[in-house]
Design an enzyme around this catalytic site. Structure first.
Site, PDB file in Angstrom:
ATOM      1  N   ASP A 680       4.751   2.172  -1.899  1.00  0.00           N
ATOM      2  CA  ASP A 680       3.994   1.305  -2.838  1.00  0.00           C
ATOM      3  C   ASP A 680       2.467   1.566  -2.759  1.00  0.00           C
ATOM      4  O   ASP A 680       1.660   1.423  -3.600  1.00  0.00           O
ATOM      5  CB  ASP A 680       4.476  -0.125  -2.571  1.00  0.00           C
ATOM      6  CG  ASP A 680       4.023  -0.994  -3.751  1.00  0.00           C
ATOM      7  OD1 ASP A 680       4.287  -0.698  -4.793  1.00  0.00           O
ATOM      8  OD2 ASP A 680       3.229  -1.938  -3.610  1.00  0.00           O
ATOM      9  N   LYS A 684      -0.615   3.005  -5.141  1.00  0.00           N
ATOM     10  CA  LYS A 684      -1.779   2.440  -5.476  1.00  0.00           C
ATOM     11  C   LYS A 684      -3.047   3.329  -5.391  1.00  0.00           C
ATOM     12  O   LYS A 684      -4.041   3.157  -5.958  1.00  0.00           O
ATOM     13  CB  LYS A 684      -1.856   0.972  -4.719  1.00  0.00           C
ATOM     14  CG  LYS A 684      -0.914   0.141  -5.088  1.00  0.00           C
ATOM     15  CD  LYS A 684      -0.899  -1.305  -4.355  1.00  0.00           C
ATOM     16  CE  LYS A 684       0.044  -2.126  -4.982  1.00  0.00           C
ATOM     17  NZ  LYS A 684       0.391  -3.302  -3.796  1.00  0.00           N
TER      18      LYS A 684
END
Ligand code: ADP
Ligand code: ASP
Ligand code: MG
Length: 819
Positions: A680, A684
């Site tokens: 994750d 980003k």
């Protein structure tokens, strides 16, 4: 002397007529001299047209319509006239008159034809009936009223359906009649007569014209047009909900408004008023005390540039083009001469500066004849191939902005085109009157209402702007967002001039739509009760078909299926705001394509909450770059879940228990490995890299995982927990080894020139990430300007409340940019 006119909608029902009688009684009591014109009862002219058409087709259902017509008038007599003698006299008179109409219709039925001449005679029964009945009601109310059939005083040529007035004759007759008739004359609108007493009509909506002809003949001091709206509004209230009354306008402005479709004044009405400098007041029958609109010669140089917006719903655009037109004088003269000879009215003309083409708009019913007329006029050139066959485009509308002060203000046309562009409305042709009283644009008919609303918002700033939201996903973030919008809407309307309407809403099962806005206090029930199953293609189709101005799509899911529709949505000129990272972190080309489409369409594709939830990370980055700074390095703790886990590690509680607890509190994804593996965070930093201009793909981000392979490979989430429980010692040692050196664990993402890495590091008190607590995120930008002391954004980087607030803020920013 004043001339009053009451329109069909004002006399549609008996109780409305009672209201008018009250108004007129007051005028009479005040000693005002006045005469009053009436239209047919609302809808009657249409009914009469329908019955004649049926009869002409040999359809005997015309009889039924006739009966309804006769009954409606008898009923009105029964309700309005309580004086028995007057009632009987009136009812009798009407029966006799309607008997004539009945025979006339039967005649049409027999010969199967209703010529324009016969039609005008049929239509005259509408105004004759209404005015006669009301004149009797006025008498009953003590006003000395007298019925006047306007055929006695208004003289025209024999253009049935749209007769041309013989002004001098008419004015003379009016003067003479009124000299001899001191009582209050109650006059039939719309109808007139030609030589030989033949009945003619002045065109649909013509009762307004009757009033101004009377006023001119009588040199009246004012004309009052009483209707069902509060004056001339800034736009047609049936299309633009937020339209408001224009208190004052000039004849020229009113003329432009009415010519461009504002039905509230019939266009020919203005000329007799203007020539005799008689002011015209537009008033609301249902709100008699409201001042309404005054139309006069007084102009107001300090007033708004744009006074009103109008549209003509259906036009056809004809284009004449060809090399043989360049530099040849007299072409325009020949085109428009041929149209005039064919009696075709031209609504708008544009010519490109290259002189290769001239386009003109006409009524769709005239388009074919226009084409034939022009092609006949240019037969020679067409045969030689120097002029092309006339191109006819249909299903178009004209929207026009109107105002005398436009000529003093530059930039108006620019604002007009920007507003249309941002709403994905293509201008097919553009024209500006040489007097600069109007700028008109030909657009697709489908876009008419949207264009009117977008322009209204652009030019009438005193009003508020409506954003139309289509929201998918009502889980933690979506649900919170709806609550926030509901709570904040009043404030936004009052303080920011903005209203948010959720017009489409969907969860994973169902969807609902409400063009006037879903009630946000009960959206859950509405979704449960909805009978429309979710289908994203249908959802997107509805967004397109509703074609609302300032549309924004909000995706609160993490679903890749929804992201796959972004391209179509942006292509429909609808902006997007989303916390969903799928589209921004999948293939670089896809990401770039979405941004390009948004740019091309003049809409926004925004995803601030992709990184740092509600923290201003992406916008800060953009501001830095836009203002000319150069990013040299970005470092960040970008995962609220990992921050929480690392901040809770204390060497006592087992790692697996902490992860389990974080998961239960909603701080991690359902499969915590998405967070723990660094995947994750990698997405980003990938997004930040792309925003910085580094075209990375997911595989370019180096992730140094800290999870043992066995944990990553576990078949299920439960297996995964078993593995990390077994490996307690490994995790403990990770913590201890850092702790021994006085350090803490942080998962840090770094973008250094074009290298992106993610990994767990042990950091000491000298490191800015050391002090982070709870689920904090922190992003450190080192740039040319912020070289010595980097720019830091820090704060809670997870949670529904802050994420929803981030989406909310983004929606408002998009809204501000839209016109
Ligand atoms: P009447 O029966 O009184 O003659 P009309 O129907 O002919 O009334 O005209 C009034 C209608 O004109 C309004 O109900 C409104 O829908 C329409 N209209 C269109 N544009 C405008 C505008 N700019 N301002 C006011 N009304 C408008
Ligand atoms: N009754 C006529 C019409 O409907 C005239 C008018 O209303 O002004 O067109
Ligand atoms: Mg009218």
């Amino acid at each position: 002397m004043k001339v009053l006119k009451f329109g069909g909608s004002s006399v549609a029902q008996p109780d409305r007529i009672r209201g008018i009688v009250e108004i007129l009684k007051d005028y009479y009591a005040a000693g005002d001299h006045f005469t009053v014109v009436f239209s047919a009862f609302g809808g009657v002219t249409d009914n009469l047209i329908e019955m004649s058409e049926l009869a002409a087709r040999g359809d005997d259902r015309y009889g039924q319509l006739f009966q309804e017509f006769a009954d409606r008038h008898q009923l009105a007599i029964g309700e309005l006239l309580t004086n028995e003698k007057l009632q009987q006299e009136t009812a009798h008179q009407m029966r006799r008159s309607h008997e004539v109409l009945k025979n006339l219709l039967y005649g049409i039925f027999l010969v199967r034809e209703a010529s324009p001449r016969t039609m005008d005679y049929v239509l005259s029964f509408g105004e004759r009936s209404s005015s006669y009945i009301i004149s009797q009601v006025l008498q009953q109310a003590g006003v000395p009223a007298e019925f006047l059939d306007a055929r006695r005083i208004i003289k025209t040529d024999k253009t049935f359906g749209n007769a041309k007035v013989a002004f001098e004759k008419t004015y003379a007759k009016i003067k003479e009649h009124y000299r001899e008739h001191p009582k209050v004359q109650v006059v039939t609108g719309f109808i007139a007569s030609a030589k030989g007493g033949l009945t003619t009509t002045l065109g649909r909506g013509g009762s307004d014209y009757t009033a101004s002809l009377l006023a001119a003949g009588l040199k009246a001091q004012a004309i009052e047009i009483w209707t069902d709206v509060s004056g001339v509004l800034t736009a047609d209230p049936r299309r633009v909900e937020k339209a408001f009354t224009i208190p004052k306008m000039t004849y020229a402005e009113a003329m432009e408004m009415s010519h461009f479709g504002a039905k509230v004044i019939y266009p020919p009405t203005l000329m007799p008023a203007l020539q005799n400098r008689i002011p015209l007041y537009i008033k609301n029958t249902f709100q008699p005390d409201f001042p309404g609109t005054k139309v006069s010669e007084e102009s107001d140089p300090d007033g708004e540039a744009v006074r009103g917006i109008s549209s003509i719903n259906n036009v056809a655009l004809c284009t004449v083009s060809g090399t043989g037109m360049f530099g040849v004088p007299g072409i325009a003269g020949r085109i428009f001469g041929s149209l005039a000879a064919a009696n075709i009215n031209v609504i708008l003309i544009t010519q490109g500066s290259s002189e290769h083409a001239i386009s003109f708009a006409v009524q769709p019913s005239d388009a074919e004849r226009a084409r034939e007329a022009v092609e006949a006029a240019f037969a020679f050139e067409i045969a030689r191939g120097v002029v092309n066959a006339v191109k006819v485009e249909r299903d178009l509308s004209v929207v026009a902005i109107i105002g005398e002060n436009m000529r003093y203000q530059p930039g108006i046309a620019g604002r007009l085109f920007r507003a249309l562009g941002k709403n994905g409305i293509n201008a097919v042709a553009i024209a500006q009157g040489s007097s600069e009283l109007n700028v008109s644009v030909v657009i697709s008919r489908e876009d008419e209402t949207k264009a009117l609303n977008a322009l209204h918002e652009t030019f009438f700033l005193s009003d508020y702007k409506t954003l139309h939201l289509f929201i998918v996903g009502v889980g933690l973030i979506g649900g919170t967002l709806l609550k926030q919008i509901d709570q904040q809407n009043d404030y936004l309307r009052e303080r920011r001039g903005m209203e948010l309407k959720v017009v489409g809403l969907a969860n994973s099962k169902k969807m609902i739509f409400a063009p006037s806005g879903i009630d946000l206090s009960r959206w859950k029930e509405s979704l449960v009760q909805s009978s429309i199953p979710i289908d994203l293609a249908v959802f997107v189709g509805r967004m397109r078909d509703l074609n609302l101005s300032n549309s924004i799509f909000v995706d609160n899911t993490a679903d890749s299926k929804i992201a796959s529709f972004y391209e179509t949505i942006l292509d429909e000129s609808i902006s997007i705001s989303t916390p969903n990272k799928i589209a921004t972190s999948s293939g670089y080309l896809q990401y770039q394509r979405l941004k390009n489409i948004a740019d091309k369409r003049g809409v926004q594709f925004r995803y601030e909450t992709n990184v740092g939830a509600g923290l201003p990370v992406i916008s800060t980055l953009r501001d830095l770059i836009d203002s000319g700074d150069r990013i040299t390095k970005i470092e960040g703790v970008l995962s609220g879940s990992l921050s929480y886990i690392f901040n809770t590690l204390d060497g006592i509680l087992p790692f697996s228990d902490i992860v389990r607890e974080a998961r239960e509190k909603g701080f991690t994804e359902p499969d915590p490995r998405i967070d723990l593996s660094g995947k994750d965070v990698a997405r980003k930093i990938l997004i930040l890299a792309r925003e910085t201009g580094v075209p990375l793909n997911a595989e370019d981000v180096h992730v140094n995982g800290f999870l043992p392979e066995e944990a990553m490979a576990a078949a299920s989430v439960e297996d995964f927990f078993n593995v990390i429980e077994d490996q307690a010692a490994y995790f403990n040692e990770l913590y201890e080894s850092a702790s021994r050196e006085g350090k803490v664990l942080r998962m840090i993402a770094t973008l250094d020139s074009d290298q992106a890495t993610v990994g767990v590091q042990a950091v000491g008190p000298d490191n800015p990430f050391y002090t982070l607590s709870g689920s904090d995120n922190m992003i450190v930008f080192t740039t040319d300007r912020y070289r010595v002391r980097p720019l830091v954004v820090r704060g809670p980087g997870a949670g529904a409340e802050v994420t929803a607030a981030g989406v909310f803020a983004e929606i408002i920013q998009i809204g501000s940019s839209l016109s």
